[in-house]
Write an enzyme that holds these catalytic residues in place. Structure first.
Site, PDB file in Angstrom:
ATOM      1  N   GLY A 131      31.793  33.511  44.990  1.00 54.84           N
ATOM      2  CA  GLY A 131      31.689  33.506  43.521  1.00 54.84           C
ATOM      3  C   GLY A 131      32.532  34.588  42.887  1.00 54.84           C
ATOM      4  N   SER A 133      35.788  33.636  40.721  1.00 54.03           N
ATOM      5  CA  SER A 133      36.484  33.198  39.499  1.00 54.03           C
ATOM      6  C   SER A 133      35.516  32.890  38.367  1.00 54.03           C
ATOM      7  CB  SER A 133      37.310  31.943  39.791  1.00 54.03           C
ATOM      8  OG  SER A 133      38.154  32.163  40.884  1.00 54.03           O
ATOM      9  N   SER A 165      33.881  26.556  45.405  1.00 52.08           N
ATOM     10  CA  SER A 165      33.902  25.498  46.428  1.00 52.08           C
ATOM     11  C   SER A 165      32.541  25.380  47.107  1.00 52.08           C
ATOM     12  CB  SER A 165      34.950  25.823  47.504  1.00 52.08           C
ATOM     13  OG  SER A 165      36.216  25.939  46.928  1.00 52.08           O
ATOM     14  N   GLU A 248      41.135  36.334  54.306  1.00 53.90           N
ATOM     15  CA  GLU A 248      41.265  34.892  54.063  1.00 53.90           C
ATOM     16  C   GLU A 248      42.724  34.451  54.067  1.00 53.90           C
ATOM     17  OE1 GLU A 248      40.475  33.506  50.167  1.00 53.90           O
ATOM     18  OE2 GLU A 248      39.700  31.571  50.810  1.00 53.90           O
TER      19      GLU A 248
HETATM   20  C1  LIG Z   1      40.125  23.597  44.632  1.00 53.72           C
HETATM   21  C2  LIG Z   1      39.865  25.011  44.238  1.00 53.72           C
HETATM   22  C3  LIG Z   1      38.869  25.709  44.867  1.00 53.72           C
HETATM   23  C4  LIG Z   1      38.556  27.008  44.478  1.00 53.72           C
HETATM   24  N1  LIG Z   1      37.531  27.654  45.090  1.00 53.72           N
HETATM   25  C5  LIG Z   1      37.138  28.864  44.639  1.00 53.72           C
HETATM   26  C6  LIG Z   1      35.995  29.508  45.186  1.00 53.72           C
HETATM   27  O1  LIG Z   1      35.355  29.003  46.119  1.00 53.72           O
HETATM   28  N2  LIG Z   1      35.603  30.685  44.649  1.00 53.72           N
HETATM   29  C7  LIG Z   1      36.286  31.283  43.625  1.00 53.72           C
HETATM   30  O2  LIG Z   1      35.883  32.359  43.191  1.00 53.72           O
HETATM   31  N3  LIG Z   1      37.379  30.698  43.068  1.00 53.72           N
HETATM   32  C8  LIG Z   1      37.814  29.507  43.545  1.00 53.72           C
HETATM   33  N4  LIG Z   1      38.911  28.882  42.995  1.00 53.72           N
HETATM   34  C9  LIG Z   1      39.552  29.486  41.833  1.00 53.72           C
HETATM   35  C10 LIG Z   1      40.920  30.063  42.116  1.00 53.72           C
HETATM   36  O3  LIG Z   1      40.811  31.270  42.818  1.00 53.72           O
HETATM   37  C11 LIG Z   1      41.614  30.221  40.753  1.00 53.72           C
HETATM   38  O4  LIG Z   1      41.868  28.917  40.260  1.00 53.72           O
HETATM   39  C12 LIG Z   1      42.917  30.989  40.878  1.00 53.72           C
HETATM   40  O5  LIG Z   1      42.654  32.347  41.129  1.00 53.72           O
HETATM   41  C13 LIG Z   1      43.773  30.872  39.594  1.00 53.72           C
HETATM   42  O6  LIG Z   1      43.032  31.234  38.485  1.00 53.72           O
HETATM   43  P1  LIG Z   1      42.942  30.272  37.210  1.00 53.72           P
HETATM   44  O7  LIG Z   1      42.567  28.905  37.652  1.00 53.72           O
HETATM   45  O8  LIG Z   1      42.075  30.935  36.201  1.00 53.72           O
HETATM   46  O9  LIG Z   1      44.435  30.166  36.652  1.00 53.72           O
HETATM   47  P2  LIG Z   1      45.201  31.264  35.779  1.00 53.72           P
HETATM   48  O10 LIG Z   1      44.928  32.621  36.309  1.00 53.72           O
HETATM   49  O11 LIG Z   1      44.907  31.008  34.353  1.00 53.72           O
HETATM   50  O12 LIG Z   1      46.697  30.906  36.103  1.00 53.72           O
HETATM   51  C14 LIG Z   1      47.354  29.770  35.545  1.00 53.72           C
HETATM   52  C15 LIG Z   1      48.806  29.795  36.023  1.00 53.72           C
HETATM   53  O13 LIG Z   1      49.480  30.968  35.559  1.00 53.72           O
HETATM   54  C16 LIG Z   1      50.014  31.718  36.638  1.00 53.72           C
HETATM   55  N5  LIG Z   1      49.860  33.149  36.404  1.00 53.72           N
HETATM   56  C17 LIG Z   1      48.734  33.784  35.964  1.00 53.72           C
HETATM   57  N6  LIG Z   1      48.964  35.115  35.883  1.00 53.72           N
HETATM   58  C18 LIG Z   1      50.245  35.330  36.287  1.00 53.72           C
HETATM   59  C19 LIG Z   1      51.064  36.491  36.443  1.00 53.72           C
HETATM   60  N7  LIG Z   1      50.594  37.723  36.186  1.00 53.72           N
HETATM   61  N8  LIG Z   1      52.337  36.341  36.890  1.00 53.72           N
HETATM   62  C20 LIG Z   1      52.822  35.106  37.184  1.00 53.72           C
HETATM   63  N9  LIG Z   1      52.094  33.949  37.046  1.00 53.72           N
HETATM   64  C21 LIG Z   1      50.836  34.070  36.600  1.00 53.72           C
HETATM   65  C22 LIG Z   1      49.176  31.314  37.854  1.00 53.72           C
HETATM   66  O14 LIG Z   1      49.845  31.495  39.051  1.00 53.72           O
HETATM   67  C23 LIG Z   1      48.917  29.842  37.559  1.00 53.72           C
HETATM   68  O15 LIG Z   1      50.012  29.059  37.964  1.00 53.72           O
HETATM   69  C24 LIG Z   1      39.282  27.615  43.419  1.00 53.72           C
HETATM   70  C25 LIG Z   1      40.328  26.916  42.803  1.00 53.72           C
HETATM   71  C26 LIG Z   1      40.623  25.631  43.198  1.00 53.72           C
HETATM   72  C27 LIG Z   1      41.756  24.907  42.515  1.00 53.72           C
END
Ligand SMILES: Cc1cc2nc3c(=O)[nH]c(=O)nc-3n(C[C@H](O)[C@H](O)[C@H](O)COP(=O)(O)OP(=O)(O)OC[C@H]3O[C@@H](n4cnc5c(N)ncnc54)[C@H](O)[C@@H]3O)c2cc1C
Length: 396
Positions: A131, A133, A165, A248
């Site tokens: 947990g 994000s 997940s 990881e």
């Molecule tokens: C299938 C799946 C399973 C997941 N499972 C888990 C889980 O079990 N537990 C958990 O805690 N989280 C989980 N996540 C969440 C995952 O860790 C986040 O989706 C990820 O960290 C990206 O954050 P966000 O979705 O808020 O995108 P954002 O942070 O909003 O990013 C959007 C886009 O902008 C880009 N970006 C953002 N900041 C920057 C920067 N400073 N420089 C360059 N590019 C940037 C990113 O690379 C991305 O392409 C999961 C995600 C998915 C898709």
């Protein structure tokens, strides 16, 4: 087809032993379901399979030392096991539980936490979710706002997490919560071990575009956990989270899984007709397969170097492996999808064959599902930032 491992006689004997044992103990229903795509594996299979591996001597947690019930394998043995295991089409191991939380509890947990949680990870009776994000804290994880407020001998949790997940089947979450305020946003964060089936914790599954629902939102509404649910020290959460994420990332190079997908790609290309010839005989398609296979060999060599230098704490290696591993895997999966063509939309088509349970639909589903690998566990853009920072600050 397998990549050359250049094993000496002892490791070769080890390879034969684990491959044979795994094939002997894997129930047919679990194997067939896992081969269709691991995200499809039902909860009952995951728990049962983890129990079977545990009876072999803790094989479900291959990196664990004997003192904690694991097999106590060397890095080379673990890598061989992982290759044999994956190529057999076995269900994915619970990476979050055994590769992230388990080692963190061994290093930072109390004896009571070790006793209460580690045996359950080993035998599959405790399933774990991560947990971290939140709706406004993904890449910028330190902006998280879910709170754990200390009241006497307890913490009261409020806020929400997203994209978690397997939250719906998890018994325990290791979550990041704000327990205080510091000067920097990375301060005042703690890791809490939160039972998922307590009042005030609600899981709402999210429908994803592969048709599945493996991720969920999790809401905390005055959920109460005891004060000893903190892992490590209160306020140490950011440091712990970084340590666990680096565990990881090493697993996410996924060479063996990509190898399995590559083998499947070749099988599909061999039975797909383009005019009078098989797709595998098409020169340009063959060249694309060859190119990605060479990239996979190079990644395999790089990963073995990292494993051999275990403990050297390279700051960039996990990021490099994660970026290349996910890029190569997605390229292979896209070639699979391309090879299937319109059959990918069909539930029947050229597959399944008696010896091979995947339908074209399953294959397409896995291809779409694995888009996630370049997003989670620190998106690839963020990994590039980390590499750039390490290189330009001279700390690579
Ligand atoms: C299938 C799946 C399973 C997941 N499972 C888990 C889980 O079990 N537990 C958990 O805690 N989280 C989980 N996540 C969440 C995952 O860790 C986040 O989706 C990820 O960290 C990206 O954050 P966000 O979705 O808020 O995108 P954002 O942070 O909003 O990013 C959007 C886009 O902008 C880009 N970006 C953002 N900041 C920057 C920067 N400073 N420089 C360059 N590019 C940037 C990113 O690379 C991305 O392409 C999961 C995600 C998915 C898709």
């Amino acid at each position: 087809m397998t990549l050359p491992l250049n094993l000496g006689p002892e490791l070769e004997a080890f390879r034969l032993m684990v491959g044979t044992r795994l094939a002997e103990v894997m129930p047919e229903d679990i194997r067939r379901e896992a081969l269709r795509g691991y995200t499809i594996s039902p909860e009952e299979h995951r728990r049962r399979w983890q129990g079977i591996l545990n009876e072999l001597g803790g094989w479900g947690c291959p990196s664990w030392p004997k003192a904690f019930g694991g097999p106590g394998w060397s890095a080379a043995e673990r890598q061989i096991f992982e290759r044999e295991y994956t190529l057999l089409g076995a269900p994915r191991l619970p990476l979050l539980a055994y590769a992230m939380l388990g080692p963190a509890i061994m290093k930072f947990g109390t004896e009571a936490q070790q006793r209460a949680i580690l045996p359950g990870i080993l035998d599959g009776s405790i399933m774990v979710c991560q947990g971290y994000s939140e709706p406004n804290a993904g890449s910028d994880l330190a902006s998280l706002s879910a709170r754990a407020e200390r009241r006497g001998d307890s913490y009261v949790l409020n806020g929400s997490k997203i994209w978690i997940s397997n939250a719906e089947m998890a018994d325990l979450m290791f979550g990041l919560f704000r327990t205080g305020q510091g000067e920097k946003k990375q301060e005042g964060i703690s890791v809490l071990l939160v039972p998922m089936k307590i009042p005030g914790v609600t899981v709402r599954q999210i429908r994803t575009f592969d048709g599945g629902s493996e991720v969920s939102e999790v809401f905390f509404d005055n959920a109460v956990v005891p004060a000893d649910a903190v892992l490590g020290e209160e306020g140490q959460g950011w440091t712990l989270a970084k340590i666990m994420l680096s565990y990881e990332r090493l697993g996410t190079a996924e060479v063996s899984q990509s190898l399995l997908y590559l083998n499947e790609l070749k099988q599909i290309a061999a039975i797909t007709q383009v005019g009078d010839a098989a797709l595998i005989d098409d020169r340009s398609f063959r060249q694309r397969i060859a190119r990605v296979e060479i990239d996979l060999w190079a990644l395999d060599a790089a990963e073995r170097q990292v494993v051999a230098a275990e403990g050297s704490e390279s700051r960039t290696a996990p990021s490099v492996l994660k970026i290349r591993g996910t890029e190569i895997q997605q390229e292979i999966l896209e070639l699979k999808l391309e090879a299937l063509g319109l059959d990918g939309l069909d539930a029947e088509g050229i597959l399944p064959r008696p010896d091979y349970p995947q339908t074209p639909h399953d294959i397409a589903k896995v291809c779409f599902n694995m888009r996630k690998t370049s997003i989670y566990s620190g998106a690839n853009e963020i990994q590039r930032n980390l590499i750039a920072y390490a290189v330009f600050s001279g700390k690579a």
